[in-house]
Design a protein around this motif. Structure first.
Motif, PDB file in Angstrom:
ATOM      1  N   GLN B  73       0.805  -1.215   0.000  1.00 19.26           N
ATOM      2  CA  GLN B  73       0.000   0.000   0.000  1.00 19.26           C
ATOM      3  C   GLN B  73       0.841   1.270   0.000  1.00 19.26           C
ATOM      4  O   GLN B  73       0.343   2.340  -0.316  1.00 19.26           O
ATOM      5  N   ALA B  74       2.109   1.156   0.384  1.00 17.70           N
ATOM      6  CA  ALA B  74       2.917   2.366   0.500  1.00 17.70           C
ATOM      7  C   ALA B  74       3.867   2.556  -0.668  1.00 17.70           C
ATOM      8  O   ALA B  74       4.166   3.678  -1.049  1.00 17.70           O
ATOM      9  N   ILE B  75       4.381   1.466  -1.228  1.00 11.87           N
ATOM     10  CA  ILE B  75       5.430   1.615  -2.236  1.00 11.87           C
ATOM     11  C   ILE B  75       4.912   1.233  -3.626  1.00 11.87           C
ATOM     12  O   ILE B  75       4.754   2.079  -4.480  1.00 11.87           O
ATOM     13  N   TYR B  76       4.661  -0.051  -3.825  1.00 13.04           N
ATOM     14  CA  TYR B  76       4.134  -0.460  -5.130  1.00 13.04           C
ATOM     15  C   TYR B  76       3.409  -1.778  -4.967  1.00 13.04           C
ATOM     16  O   TYR B  76       3.563  -2.472  -3.974  1.00 13.04           O
ATOM     17  N   GLU B  77       2.639  -2.138  -5.974  1.00  8.84           N
ATOM     18  CA  GLU B  77       2.017  -3.452  -6.007  1.00  8.84           C
ATOM     19  C   GLU B  77       1.865  -3.834  -7.468  1.00  8.84           C
ATOM     20  O   GLU B  77       1.662  -2.969  -8.311  1.00  8.84           O
ATOM     21  N   TRP B  78       1.968  -5.115  -7.762  1.00 11.53           N
ATOM     22  CA  TRP B  78       1.718  -5.548  -9.127  1.00 11.53           C
ATOM     23  C   TRP B  78       0.221  -5.551  -9.366  1.00 11.53           C
ATOM     24  O   TRP B  78      -0.550  -5.886  -8.466  1.00 11.53           O
ATOM     25  N   ASN B  79      -0.191  -5.191 -10.561  1.00  9.49           N
ATOM     26  CA  ASN B  79      -1.604  -5.201 -10.903  1.00  9.49           C
ATOM     27  C   ASN B  79      -1.981  -6.634 -11.310  1.00  9.49           C
ATOM     28  O   ASN B  79      -1.946  -7.003 -12.471  1.00  9.49           O
ATOM     29  N   TYR B  80      -2.300  -7.436 -10.262  1.00 10.95           N
ATOM     30  CA  TYR B  80      -2.449  -8.875 -10.482  1.00 10.95           C
ATOM     31  C   TYR B  80      -3.568  -9.211 -11.462  1.00 10.95           C
ATOM     32  O   TYR B  80      -3.410 -10.053 -12.336  1.00 10.95           O
ATOM     33  N   GLN B  81      -4.696  -8.554 -11.318  1.00  7.29           N
ATOM     34  CA  GLN B  81      -5.826  -8.860 -12.185  1.00  7.29           C
ATOM     35  C   GLN B  81      -5.449  -8.639 -13.652  1.00  7.29           C
ATOM     36  O   GLN B  81      -5.734  -9.455 -14.511  1.00  7.29           O
ATOM     37  N   ARG B  82      -4.743  -7.520 -13.890  1.00  8.98           N
ATOM     38  CA  ARG B  82      -4.354  -7.208 -15.255  1.00  8.98           C
ATOM     39  C   ARG B  82      -3.336  -8.213 -15.785  1.00  8.98           C
ATOM     40  O   ARG B  82      -3.396  -8.629 -16.947  1.00  8.98           O
ATOM     41  N   GLN B  83      -2.430  -8.611 -14.898  1.00 12.19           N
ATOM     42  CA  GLN B  83      -1.437  -9.607 -15.298  1.00 12.19           C
ATOM     43  C   GLN B  83      -2.124 -10.905 -15.696  1.00 12.19           C
ATOM     44  O   GLN B  83      -1.788 -11.523 -16.702  1.00 12.19           O
ATOM     45  N   LEU B  84      -3.123 -11.291 -14.892  1.00 14.40           N
ATOM     46  CA  LEU B  84      -3.836 -12.535 -15.134  1.00 14.40           C
ATOM     47  C   LEU B  84      -4.520 -12.506 -16.505  1.00 14.40           C
ATOM     48  O   LEU B  84      -4.439 -13.461 -17.281  1.00 14.40           O
ATOM     49  N   LEU B  85      -5.155 -11.365 -16.792  1.00 17.13           N
ATOM     50  CA  LEU B  85      -5.818 -11.219 -18.095  1.00 17.13           C
ATOM     51  C   LEU B  85      -4.803 -11.298 -19.230  1.00 17.13           C
ATOM     52  O   LEU B  85      -5.047 -11.940 -20.255  1.00 17.13           O
ATOM     53  N   ALA B  86      -3.653 -10.655 -19.014  1.00 19.71           N
ATOM     54  CA  ALA B  86      -2.628 -10.644 -20.052  1.00 19.71           C
ATOM     55  C   ALA B  86      -2.136 -12.053 -20.322  1.00 19.71           C
ATOM     56  O   ALA B  86      -1.909 -12.437 -21.480  1.00 19.71           O
ATOM     57  N   ILE B  87      -1.997 -12.841 -19.273  1.00 17.30           N
ATOM     58  CA  ILE B  87      -1.528 -14.219 -19.440  1.00 17.30           C
ATOM     59  C   ILE B  87      -2.546 -15.012 -20.262  1.00 17.30           C
ATOM     60  O   ILE B  87      -2.181 -15.734 -21.195  1.00 17.30           O
TER      61      ILE B  87
END
Lengths: 393, 291
Positions: B73-87
Motif C-alpha cells: 500500500q505504500a510503495i508499489y504493487e503488481w496489478n495482479y488482475q491485469r497480469q492474469l488477463l494478459a496471461i
C-alpha cells in the motif's frame, strides 16, 4: 547532570571544533555518529549567517533526535560554545576502581558475597529493617526510606533462573493477539495474489494452486510495574526475581519499580550478568522499602512512559498490595488513562491470598473497575498458576 | 534563499513558522535531508508540508500511516488482475512464456503507491509521511532505504532510482518510539504550541476579517485554557474553528454572552470529560482573565 566541556583553544579550524562539539554531545548521552558530524558541517555551511542563534538552530535540527534531547540541547550548546564549560583535561587515565559493587557483581555463582564488607550498599544486617517488616503492620508510609537496601540481598541467582522459566510460560500464554498484517498461508481468509500468480506460471498461466493469506498471531508485550515500598518488602523477593526473569526471557518486556517515585529499569535489567543487573537496580531504586505513592506513580507512568511504550498489544502487570498514601481518585484516573491506550491491566496483589481479604482499601476499590484481572500472587508457583487465567484474557 | 526569506514567504501563504522550524526546513531543503516533525496533535505539523508544496508550486504526495500499512500500500504493487488477463490473452495468441513474463513484469503493470510515485515525478514534489509512528516497526525498515538512497528495489524489475529528490517531511506524535536508525537519517524539530503573539499572527493570517479585540480575547482564552488540566489540549486548528464559531454566533466580545461562549466551546473541547470539567463558571473565569 550534564558533563561540561568546551572547545579547546588549541583546536584548529571549525571542523575540529564541530567534531569536538559532537564528542561533547555524545559524552552527554546524545546518539550521534560521524555522519552527523559531517552533516553538521554541511548544515553550518548551508546557513548564510554565522550569528550564534542561527548556528544554534542549525545544529539543533541536525543533532537532536527526540524531545528529551531537544530540551537538553540549549544547555549543552551554551556549555560548549558560549564559554560556560571548562576544557576537559586529558590527564593520565584513572585506573578503574576496584571493589565498587555498583557495576560489578560481587557475588559468585552460589550467591555468596565474595568481596569484603563495608561498601556503600552493604545489605542490612541481621537486626536491621530487613527483618522487622512482615508483622502484619499494613500501614502505608509517606516517607522515603533513606537507608539504602541492597536488592541483591533479597534475590538469588537460582531464583532468577526459576523466574525466567515462569516468565517464559506466562509470555507464551499471552501470545494470542491477531496481527493486522496478513502473511501467506495454506489456509486463510483471503487470496495471496502475488504468490498465486507466481505459481500459476509453472502451470501455464492456470492458477491451479491457490495461496491464501491469513492473520498471524502476534506476541503481546508485558509491562511490569513492581511496588517496592515498605509494606511490600516481604514479597519483594518473589516479585523482583520475577521481574528480572521476565526481562531476561522476553526481549520486548518493559519493567519499572515504584515506591514514592517511578524508575524505569528495563535497560538496567538487560544485563548478561543477572546479579550485576540487580545491583544496578538497587542503586536506581534508592528509597526502596519506604513509603508508597501508587496513584502518583501510576499517573506518572500513564502520562509519560505509557504514551511511548504501551499500546493495544500490551499487558500492564501491576505487582502491588494497593496500600497507597495518595488520594484514591488519582489512582482511578491514572488507571482510566492507561486503559484508554487499549492495553490489558492485571493487578497481582499478594494480600489477596490471605483468608478473608477484601479489597477495601480506598485505592484498591477505586482501581478495581479498571482491572482485567485481579489475582493473588505470593510465590513463584502462584505466578506460574496464572497461566490459565492469562490465556483467557 | 536564506531561512528568513523562507519564513516570510511561508507567512505570506498563511503559515507562521517559528525560527527553529524555519531553519530546520531551510536545511532540509538545502541539504536534501528528510525532516522529522514531532509534537502534539494540532500544532500544524501536517500543514507545514502543504504550505511548502504551495510555496514551491509542486505536488504534495501524502502517505497516511496506520497500523498494518505494508509495502503493497505504500510503495508499489503488481496489478495482479491485469497480469492474469494478459496471461490468458497471451495463451490464446500463442505468445512464448518468456515474452509474456517480460511483458507482465514491466512498469506498465506496476501500480504506483505514494512512495514510488514521489520519487518518479519529474519535478521534485513534497512527500509527506504523516504519523509515521502509527505504522509498524517493520514499515520503518522499508522507509530507511527510500530515505537514505532515494531508490526503490522491485525484485522483478530492478532498482528504480529517483528522477528527482522529493522534499520529505515526516510527522509523528509519540504513539510509539521511533527507531534510532530512522531518527538518525532525519533532521528533527519539536513543534510546540505557539505562544500568544504567534498564534495571534496565525489567526489574523487565516481569518483576516476578524475584529482585533475579539481576536486578542480568543487567543488569550485559548492560551489560558491550555493551562487547565485537559485530556486533549486544543491545537491551532481548534482555535481557528473556535474563532469561526464565535464570529458565526455574532459575538464581538467574549464576556458578552456566557451561553453562546459555552456553545462555541464544542470547537475547542473534544472529549466528554473535558467538556464536563470546563463549566460555564470556569469558562467565564478564563474569559475574564483573558480580557
Amino acid at each position: 547532570m550534564s558533563r561540561v566541556t568546551k572547545f579547546a583553544a588549541r583546536d584548529s579550524g571549525p571542523a575540529a571544533r564541530v567534531a569536538g562539539f559532537a564528542a561533547h554531545l555524545r559524552a552527554n548521552g546524545l546518539r550521534l555518529g560521524s555522519a552527523e558530524t559531517a552533516l553538521a558541517m554541511d548544515a553550518l555551511a548551508a546557513m548564510d549567517s554565522f550569528a550564534p542563534d542561527d548556528c544554534r538552530r542549525a545544529l539543533r535540527a541536525v543533532c537532536v533526535g527526540c524531545r528529551d534531547e531537544d530540551e537538553q540541547f540549549d544547555a549543552l550548546f551554551d556549555a560548549y560554545w558560549m564559554d560556560m564549560g571548562r576544557v576537559r583535561t586529558r590527564v593520565i587515565p584513572v585506573p578503574p576502581q576496584r571493589g565498587s559493587d555498583d557495576v560489578h557483581s560481587s557475588r559468585d555463582a552460589e550467591g555468596e558475597a565474595s568481596g569484603g564488607a563495608g561498601s556503600a550498599t552493604a545489605p542490612d544486617g541481621g537486626d536491621g529493617e530487613a527483618d522487622s517488616d512482615g508483622e502484619g503492620k499494613l500501614i502505608a508510609t509517606e516517607v522515603r526510606n533513606l537507608s539504602r537496601r541492597d536488592l541483591r540481598d533479597l534475590v538469588r541467582p537460582e531464583e532468577i533462573a526459576e523466574a525466567e522459566r515462569v516468565a517464559r510460560r506466562l509470555g507464551a500464554a499471552l501470545r494470542d493477539r491477531r496481527s493486522r498484517r496478513r502473511i501467506a498461508a495454506r489456509k486463510g481468509d483471503r487470496l495471496h495474489f502475488r504468490k498465486t500468480i507466481r505459481r500459476s506460471l509453472a502451470s501455464g498461466g492456470e492458477p491451479l494452486h491457490l495461496v491464501k493469506r491469513r492473520r498471524p498471531d502476534r506476541t503481546r508485550k508485558i509491562v511490569a510495574l513492581c511496588d517496592v515500598s515498605g509494606s511490600m518488602s516481604v514479597y519483594a523477593q518473589v516479585f523482583l526475581a520475577f521481574v528480572a526473569g521476565l526481562m531476561r526471557a522476553d526481549p520486548l518486556a518493559d519493567a519499572y519499580l515504584f515506591h514514592t517515585r517511578l524508575v524505569r529499569i528495563t535497560e538496567t535489567l538487560r544485563d548478561k550478568d543477572a546479579m550485576r543487573a540487580i545491583g544496578r537496580m538497587s542503586l536506581m531504586a534508592d528509597g526502596f522499602g519506604g513509603g508508597s505513592k501508587i496513584g502518583f506513580c501510576l499517573d506518572r507512568f500513564a502520562s509519560t512512559y505509557a504514551r511511548r511504550f504501551v499500546d493495544g498489544r500490551s499487558v500492564v502487570m501491576i505487582l502491588s498490595d494497593g496500600y497507597d498514601t495518595g488520594a484514591p481518585d488519582q489512582m482511578r484516573d491514572a488507571l482510566g488513562t492507561l486503559r484508554k491506550r487499549g492495553c490489558k491491566i492485571i493487578w497481582l496483589n499478594p494480600l489477596k491470598g490471605w483468608k478473608d481479604y477484601e479489597p477495601v482499601t480506598a485505592g484498591m476499590s477505586a482501581a478495581l473497575p479498571h482491572l482485567d484481572l485481579f489475582q493473588s500472587a505470593n510465590t513463584l508457583d502462584d505466578l506460574a498458576a496464572l497461566e490459565a487465567e492469562l490465556t483467557r484474557l | 534563499m536564506t531561512w528568513r526569506d523562507l519564513q516570510t514567504q511561508m507567512a505570506k501563504t498563511g503559515y507562521v513558522a517559528s525560527d527553529d522550524l524555519s531553519v530546520a526546513l531551510h536545511l532540509a531543503i538545502s541539504l536534501g535531508r528528510p525532516l522529522l516533525l514531532e509534537g502534539a496533535a494540532g500544532v500544524g505539523k501536517t500543514e507545514v508540508a502543504r504550505t511548502l508544496a504551495e510555496l514551491r508550486s509542486t505536488e504534495l504526495v501524502r502517505l497516511q500511516c496506520y497500523e498494518g500499512l505494508d509495502a503493497a500500500q505504500a510503495i508499489y504493487e503488481w496489478n495482479y488482475q491485469r497480469q492474469l488477463l494478459a496471461i490468458r490473452a497471451a495463451a490464446e495468441d500463442g505468445e512464448t512464456g518468456a515474452a509474456v513474463e517480460n511483458r507482465i513484469f514491466s512498469r506498465e503493470y506496476l501500480l504506483e503507491r505514494p512512495l514510488l510515485a514521489a520519487i518518479t515525478k519529474d519535478t521534485p514534489p513534497v512527500l509527506l509521511i504523516d504519523e509515521v509512528d502509527r505504522a509498524d516497526e517493520e514499515f520503518e525498515a522499508y522507509l530507511l532505504e527510500i530515505l537514505s538512497d532515494f531508490q526503490i528495489t522491485v525484485p522483478e524489475i530492478g532498482t528504480i532510482e529517483a528522477k528527482s529528490r522529493p522534499i520529505v517531511i515526516l510527522t509523528c506524535n509519540g504513539t510509539r518510539d521511533l527507531s534510532d536508525a530512522l531518527r538518525r537519517r532525519c533532521l528533527y524539530t519539536y513543534v510546540e504550541y505557539p505562544d500568544a503573539a504567534t498564534e495571534l499572527a496565525i489567526l489574523n493570517a487565516r481569518k483576516p476579517g476578524l475584529n482585533q479585540r475579539l481576536a486578542q480575547q480568543i487567543i488569550g482564552f485559548v492560551q489560558k485554557l491550555r493551562e487547565e488540566e485537559l485530556e486533549k489540549v486544543p491545537g491551532i486548528a481548534e482555535t481557528l474553528d473556535f474563532a469561526a464559531a464565535l464570529s458565526g454566533l455574532g459575538l464581538s466580545d467574549l464576556s458578552e454572552d456566557p451561553a453562546a461562549l459555552q456553545h462555541a466551546l464544542v470547537a475547542l473541547l473534544k472529549t466528554q470529560s473535558d467538556q464536563a470539567s470546563i463549566t460555564t463558571e470556569i469558562a467565564q473565569r478564563i474569559a475574564g482573565k483573558a480580557a
